[in-house]
Design an enzyme around this catalytic site. Structure first.
Site, short mmCIF file in Angstrom:
data_model
loop_
_atom_site.label_atom_id
_atom_site.label_comp_id
_atom_site.label_asym_id
_atom_site.label_seq_id
_atom_site.Cartn_x
_atom_site.Cartn_y
_atom_site.Cartn_z
N SER A 1 -12.02 -28.69 47.37
CA SER A 1 -11.08 -29.44 46.53
C SER A 1 -9.95 -29.99 47.40
O SER A 1 -9.73 -29.51 48.51
CB SER A 1 -10.49 -28.50 45.48
OG SER A 1 -9.28 -29.00 44.96
N TYR B 1 -6.22 -21.45 41.63
CA TYR B 1 -7.25 -22.42 42.01
C TYR B 1 -7.10 -22.82 43.47
O TYR B 1 -8.07 -22.84 44.24
CB TYR B 1 -7.12 -23.65 41.11
CG TYR B 1 -8.17 -24.70 41.28
CD1 TYR B 1 -7.92 -25.84 42.04
CD2 TYR B 1 -9.40 -24.60 40.65
CE1 TYR B 1 -8.87 -26.84 42.17
CE2 TYR B 1 -10.36 -25.59 40.77
CZ TYR B 1 -10.08 -26.71 41.53
OH TYR B 1 -11.03 -27.70 41.67
P1 NAP Z 1 -16.53 -28.77 34.80
O1 NAP Z 1 -16.78 -30.08 34.17
O2 NAP Z 1 -15.54 -27.82 34.20
O3 NAP Z 1 -17.94 -27.99 35.01
C1 NAP Z 1 -17.90 -26.72 35.60
C2 NAP Z 1 -19.28 -26.13 35.44
O4 NAP Z 1 -19.27 -24.80 35.99
C3 NAP Z 1 -19.69 -26.01 33.98
O5 NAP Z 1 -21.06 -26.31 33.82
C4 NAP Z 1 -19.43 -24.55 33.70
O6 NAP Z 1 -20.23 -24.01 32.67
C5 NAP Z 1 -19.84 -23.92 35.01
N1 NAP Z 1 -19.33 -22.56 35.14
C6 NAP Z 1 -18.05 -22.15 35.02
N2 NAP Z 1 -17.99 -20.82 35.20
C7 NAP Z 1 -19.26 -20.39 35.43
C8 NAP Z 1 -19.85 -19.12 35.67
N3 NAP Z 1 -19.12 -17.99 35.71
N4 NAP Z 1 -21.20 -19.04 35.85
C9 NAP Z 1 -21.96 -20.16 35.79
N5 NAP Z 1 -21.46 -21.41 35.56
C10 NAP Z 1 -20.12 -21.50 35.38
O7 NAP Z 1 -16.05 -28.99 36.30
P2 NAP Z 1 -16.30 -30.21 37.31
O8 NAP Z 1 -15.14 -31.14 37.25
O9 NAP Z 1 -17.69 -30.73 37.13
O10 NAP Z 1 -16.17 -29.40 38.67
C11 NAP Z 1 -17.29 -28.85 39.31
C12 NAP Z 1 -16.79 -28.26 40.61
O11 NAP Z 1 -16.05 -29.26 41.33
C13 NAP Z 1 -15.82 -27.09 40.42
O12 NAP Z 1 -16.01 -26.15 41.45
C14 NAP Z 1 -14.45 -27.76 40.58
O13 NAP Z 1 -13.47 -26.82 41.01
C15 NAP Z 1 -14.74 -28.76 41.64
N6 NAP Z 1 -13.83 -29.90 41.72
C16 NAP Z 1 -13.61 -30.69 40.64
C17 NAP Z 1 -12.77 -31.81 40.80
C18 NAP Z 1 -12.46 -32.75 39.68
O14 NAP Z 1 -11.52 -33.55 39.83
N7 NAP Z 1 -13.17 -32.71 38.57
C19 NAP Z 1 -12.20 -32.08 42.03
C20 NAP Z 1 -12.42 -31.20 43.09
C21 NAP Z 1 -13.26 -30.12 42.92
P3 NAP Z 1 -19.56 -23.75 31.22
O15 NAP Z 1 -19.39 -25.08 30.59
O16 NAP Z 1 -20.54 -22.86 30.52
O17 NAP Z 1 -18.23 -23.06 31.45
C1 GCO Z 2 -5.54 -30.36 39.13
C2 GCO Z 2 -6.94 -30.88 39.21
C3 GCO Z 2 -7.45 -30.76 40.62
C4 GCO Z 2 -8.88 -31.23 40.68
C5 GCO Z 2 -9.41 -31.12 42.05
C6 GCO Z 2 -8.67 -31.98 43.03
O1 GCO Z 2 -5.17 -29.77 38.10
O2 GCO Z 2 -4.80 -30.59 40.10
O3 GCO Z 2 -7.78 -30.18 38.32
O4 GCO Z 2 -7.35 -29.45 41.06
O5 GCO Z 2 -9.68 -30.48 39.86
O6 GCO Z 2 -9.55 -29.83 42.49
O7 GCO Z 2 -9.43 -31.99 44.22
#
Ligand code: NAP
Ligand code: GCO
Length: 267
Positions: A147, A160
């Site tokens: 992230s 986080y």
């Molecule tokens: P999301 O839409 O919240 O999806 C997260 C997924 O992880 C969901 O399918 C969730 O399932 C699953 N999950 C959560 N806890 C779990 C567990 N204990 N066991 C199995 N599955 C679990 O998140 P996203 O935005 O797609 O993010 C995916 C990854 O990218 C995460 O690691 C997040 O930190 C990272 N990320 C996101 C962003 C962003 O801007 N969106 C940026 C940087 C990094 P449920 O629905 O059942 O909870």
């Molecule tokens: C926040 C956001 C970010 C993104 C991502 C950025 O609240 O700042 O959720 O943390 O999820 O991780 O890279």
């Protein structure tokens, strides 16, 4: 062999955790379109079923399993089941993750631990479960979804940021410990991506204006837009393929330039 074939994932089996939707679904779909067989998990059967339907709609025959990635017993059973029913995992994407946006002094220790459990302990547990078979097979790819918060802090995301910072170092340590077995472990550091996880940060205001955080991210991103899950697919295919066999311990930031930019001067 043309160099492009180095990006092919034909014959490879990829496990993407938490991939019923969001970033995991996009990455898994991209790996599938590059030839990989996709296996994913979610906590609830209804979400696994929803994910299977979505993959089918995208023309992808995926395998879906219920598994809480924080539960070591469930993870070990999952990996054994995959090896029996699908085959040995060549590519692991540790994608499952949660966030809790709470000021640190208002956050309980239990809430802090819950975030660390999913975002840091779980990648350790799942990686530990798949590495022995990767060693036996003579190769493996592990991609940890890090992230911006692997590098930067901000208000309300202490757990986080601690987890994602730790995940960057876990990535480097798996590289250090298992590189000699032809296992490459790298990270992808998405910028701000439009998924359910960030929906609260993009909600329209009552007067119809953009959320202040939405405006903030637009000003902080040279690309002047939020990323989409599809922006992460090319980097994921690269890190999952033979084209990156000498890339190890690296976090590839896919952030539209946020980390390089001081931000647009307020008008
Ligand atoms: P999301 O839409 O919240 O999806 C997260 C997924 O992880 C969901 O399918 C969730 O399932 C699953 N999950 C959560 N806890 C779990 C567990 N204990 N066991 C199995 N599955 C679990 O998140 P996203 O935005 O797609 O993010 C995916 C990854 O990218 C995460 O690691 C997040 O930190 C990272 N990320 C996101 C962003 C962003 O801007 N969106 C940026 C940087 C990094 P449920 O629905 O059942 O909870
Ligand atoms: C926040 C956001 C970010 C993104 C991502 C950025 O609240 O700042 O959720 O943390 O999820 O991780 O890279």
């Amino acid at each position: 062999m043309s160099y492009v074939e180095n990006f092919s994932l034909k014959g490879k089996i990829a496990l993407v955790t938490g991939a019923s939707y969001g970033i995991g679904f996009a990455i898994a779909s991209g790996l599938a379109k590059s030839g990989a067989t996709i296996v994913f998990n979610d906590i609830k059967q209804e979400l696994v079923d929803k994910g299977l339907d979505a993959y089918k709609e995208a023309g992808i025959e995926a395998y879906g399993y219920v598994c809480d990635v924080t539960n070591e017993e469930q993870v070990n059973e999952l990996v054994a089941k995959i090896e029996k029913e699908v085959g040995v995992i060549d590519i692991l994407v540790n994608n499952a993750g949660i966030i809790k946006r709470i000021p640190m002094c208002d956050m309980t220790a239990a809430e802090f631990r819950q975030v660390i459990d999913v975002d840091l302990n779980a990648p350790f547990i799942v990686s530990k479960a798949v590495i022995p078979s990767m060693i036996k097979k003579g190769h493996g790819k592990i991609i940890n979804i890090c992230s911006m918060m692997s590098e930067l802090g901000r208000e309300t995301v202490s757990a986080y940021a601690a987890a994602k910072g730790g995940l960057k170092m876990l990535t480097r340590n798996i590289c250090s410990e298992y590189g000699e077995h032809n296992i490459q472990c790298n990270g992808i550091g998405p910028g701000y991506i439009a998924t359910p996880q960030t929906a609260p940060l993009r909600e329209k205001q009552p007067d119809g204006s953009r959320h202040p955080f939405d405006q903030f991210i637009i000003a902080k991103t040279p690309a002047a837009r939020w990323g989409t899950p599809e922006d992460l697919v090319g980097p994921a295919v690269f890190l999952a393929s033979d084209a990156s066999n000498f890339v190890n311990g690296h976090v590839l930031y896919v952030d539209g330039g946020i980390l390089a930019y001081i931000g647009k001067q307020p008008q």
